[in-house]
Motif scaffolding. Structure first.
Motif, PDB file in Angstrom:
ATOM      1  N   UNK A  91       1.303  -1.151  -0.108  1.00 54.63           N
ATOM      2  CA  UNK A  91       0.247   0.155   0.053  1.00 54.63           C
ATOM      3  C   UNK A  91       0.472   0.967  -0.092  1.00 54.63           C
ATOM      4  N   UNK A  92       0.925   1.972  -1.077  1.00 49.78           N
ATOM      5  CA  UNK A  92       1.439   3.431  -1.335  1.00 49.78           C
ATOM      6  C   UNK A  92       0.565   4.360  -1.081  1.00 49.78           C
ATOM      7  N   UNK A  93       0.516   5.435  -0.358  1.00 49.66           N
ATOM      8  CA  UNK A  93      -0.677   6.134  -0.490  1.00 49.66           C
ATOM      9  C   UNK A  93      -1.966   5.240  -1.167  1.00 49.66           C
ATOM     10  N   UNK A  94      -2.516   6.293  -1.793  1.00 46.31           N
ATOM     11  CA  UNK A  94      -3.889   5.825  -1.897  1.00 46.31           C
ATOM     12  C   UNK A  94      -3.701   3.864  -3.072  1.00 46.31           C
ATOM     13  N   UNK A  95      -2.510   4.085  -3.280  1.00 43.81           N
ATOM     14  CA  UNK A  95      -2.352   3.505  -4.438  1.00 43.81           C
ATOM     15  C   UNK A  95      -2.025   1.654  -4.342  1.00 43.81           C
ATOM     16  N   UNK A  96      -2.433   0.205  -4.042  1.00 42.40           N
ATOM     17  CA  UNK A  96      -2.302  -0.846  -3.649  1.00 42.40           C
ATOM     18  C   UNK A  96      -0.974  -1.402  -5.108  1.00 42.40           C
ATOM     19  N   UNK A  97      -0.548  -1.766  -4.968  1.00 37.70           N
ATOM     20  CA  UNK A  97       0.555  -2.555  -5.950  1.00 37.70           C
ATOM     21  C   UNK A  97       0.197  -4.425  -5.414  1.00 37.70           C
ATOM     22  N   UNK A  98       0.558  -4.757  -6.617  1.00 38.08           N
ATOM     23  CA  UNK A  98       0.607  -6.292  -6.259  1.00 38.08           C
ATOM     24  C   UNK A  98       2.094  -7.240  -7.017  1.00 38.08           C
ATOM     25  N   UNK A  99       2.885  -7.261  -6.254  1.00 41.25           N
ATOM     26  CA  UNK A  99       3.346  -8.021  -7.245  1.00 41.25           C
ATOM     27  C   UNK A  99       3.730  -9.948  -7.003  1.00 41.25           C
ATOM     28  N   UNK A 100       3.658 -10.820  -8.181  1.00 41.84           N
ATOM     29  CA  UNK A 100       4.382 -12.000  -8.078  1.00 41.84           C
ATOM     30  C   UNK A 100       5.534 -12.299  -8.682  1.00 41.84           C
ATOM     31  N   UNK A 101       5.978 -12.717  -7.500  1.00 43.85           N
ATOM     32  CA  UNK A 101       7.419 -12.755  -7.791  1.00 43.85           C
ATOM     33  C   UNK A 101       7.831 -14.833  -6.891  1.00 43.85           C
ATOM     34  N   UNK A 102       9.134 -15.010  -7.168  1.00 44.46           N
ATOM     35  CA  UNK A 102       9.263 -16.269  -6.421  1.00 44.46           C
ATOM     36  C   UNK A 102       9.468 -16.252  -5.088  1.00 44.46           C
ATOM     37  N   UNK A 103       9.197 -17.047  -4.521  1.00 41.01           N
ATOM     38  CA  UNK A 103       8.792 -17.250  -2.953  1.00 41.01           C
ATOM     39  C   UNK A 103      10.754 -16.933  -2.209  1.00 41.01           C
ATOM     40  N   UNK A 104      11.647 -17.476  -3.232  1.00 42.06           N
ATOM     41  CA  UNK A 104      12.658 -17.630  -2.859  1.00 42.06           C
ATOM     42  C   UNK A 104      13.355 -15.912  -3.135  1.00 42.06           C
ATOM     43  N   UNK A 105      12.465 -15.197  -3.997  1.00 38.48           N
ATOM     44  CA  UNK A 105      12.980 -13.885  -3.802  1.00 38.48           C
ATOM     45  C   UNK A 105      12.755 -12.942  -2.374  1.00 38.48           C
ATOM     46  N   UNK A 106      11.200 -13.486  -2.425  1.00 35.55           N
ATOM     47  CA  UNK A 106      10.039 -12.886  -1.090  1.00 35.55           C
ATOM     48  C   UNK A 106      11.207 -13.644   0.442  1.00 35.55           C
ATOM     49  N   UNK A 107      11.749 -14.649   0.143  1.00 33.17           N
ATOM     50  CA  UNK A 107      12.780 -15.268   1.659  1.00 33.17           C
ATOM     51  C   UNK A 107      14.113 -14.167   1.742  1.00 33.17           C
ATOM     52  N   UNK A 108      14.752 -13.604   0.885  1.00 28.93           N
ATOM     53  CA  UNK A 108      15.788 -12.841  -0.050  1.00 28.93           C
ATOM     54  C   UNK A 108      15.748 -11.768   0.495  1.00 28.93           C
ATOM     55  N   UNK A 109      14.931 -10.963   0.346  1.00 31.19           N
ATOM     56  CA  UNK A 109      14.466  -9.367   0.871  1.00 31.19           C
ATOM     57  C   UNK A 109      14.035  -9.833   2.516  1.00 31.19           C
ATOM     58  N   UNK A 110      13.497 -10.799   2.467  1.00 33.73           N
ATOM     59  CA  UNK A 110      12.761 -10.932   4.032  1.00 33.73           C
ATOM     60  C   UNK A 110      11.504 -10.208   4.338  1.00 33.73           C
ATOM     61  N   UNK A 111      10.908 -10.288   3.143  1.00 33.60           N
ATOM     62  CA  UNK A 111       9.456  -9.562   3.050  1.00 33.60           C
ATOM     63  C   UNK A 111       8.480  -9.652   3.882  1.00 33.60           C
ATOM     64  N   UNK A 112       7.937  -9.194   4.931  1.00 32.60           N
ATOM     65  CA  UNK A 112       7.247  -9.450   5.583  1.00 32.60           C
ATOM     66  C   UNK A 112       6.131  -8.012   6.176  1.00 32.60           C
ATOM     67  N   UNK A 113       4.847  -8.547   6.196  1.00 34.87           N
ATOM     68  CA  UNK A 113       3.535  -7.562   6.920  1.00 34.87           C
ATOM     69  C   UNK A 113       4.049  -6.581   7.556  1.00 34.87           C
ATOM     70  N   UNK A 114       3.859  -5.181   6.952  1.00 32.27           N
ATOM     71  CA  UNK A 114       4.761  -4.230   8.225  1.00 32.27           C
ATOM     72  C   UNK A 114       5.660  -3.277   7.799  1.00 32.27           C
ATOM     73  N   UNK A 115       6.291  -4.029   7.037  1.00 26.89           N
ATOM     74  CA  UNK A 115       7.240  -3.232   6.587  1.00 26.89           C
ATOM     75  C   UNK A 115       7.568  -2.601   5.262  1.00 26.89           C
ATOM     76  N   UNK A 116       8.695  -1.708   5.191  1.00 25.49           N
ATOM     77  CA  UNK A 116       8.423  -0.434   4.297  1.00 25.49           C
ATOM     78  C   UNK A 116       9.018  -1.706   2.922  1.00 25.49           C
TER      79      UNK A 116
END
Length: 131
Positions: A91-116
């Motif tokens: 959620x970027x201001x009023x914009x909702x963006x959705x990305x499909x990517x590999x599970x590996x990329x998400x894990x490498x970035x350490x993405x989780x709900x609540x982070x910038x």
């Protein structure tokens, strides 16, 4: 869990710090104080509130939210992991963006709900940068 100051939350929500402060004062989003007395908002609470704000409009300070060079800084509101693929919502201001990517990329970035994070858009492809 990452926490955000009122100013950081305002930037992520696309509103002024005064508006974010008024919302906190009114109890629309929960805050707590750190050791130095600054008010902070937990990342998960801010993620949920950002969805609420986006669905109901910005509120007091209508205006456009623009990005520089197609970069949308925001807050991660959802991460769905599959065996190989993953879906990340920002959620970027009023914009909702959705990305499909590999599970590996998400894990490498350490993405989780609540982070910038920053969504970078080129054509129909959305890339996520951890900030």
């Amino acid at each position: 869990m990452q926490s955000y100051t009122i100013g950081q939350a305002a930037r992520l929500l696309g509103v002024s710090p005064d508006t974010a402060r008024r919302w906190a004062d009114a109890g629309r989003v929960a805050t707590h104080r750190d050791q130095s007395g600054r008010r902070l908002i937990d990342g998960r609470d801010l993620a949920a509130f950002s969805i609420e704000v986006a669905q109901g409009g910005i509120g007091e300070e209508e205006g456009s939210y623009t990005s520089a060079r197609n970069a949308f800084p925001g807050i991660v509101t959802a991460v769905t992991l599959g065996d190989v693929a993953a879906q990340v919502e920002i959620q970027a201001g009023p914009h909702r963006l959705v990305s499909l990517l590999t599970r590996e990329a998400v894990e490498e970035l350490g993405l989780e709900v609540g982070m910038q994070a920053t969504a970078r858009v080129k054509s129909t492809s959305v890339h996520i940068d951890r900030t």
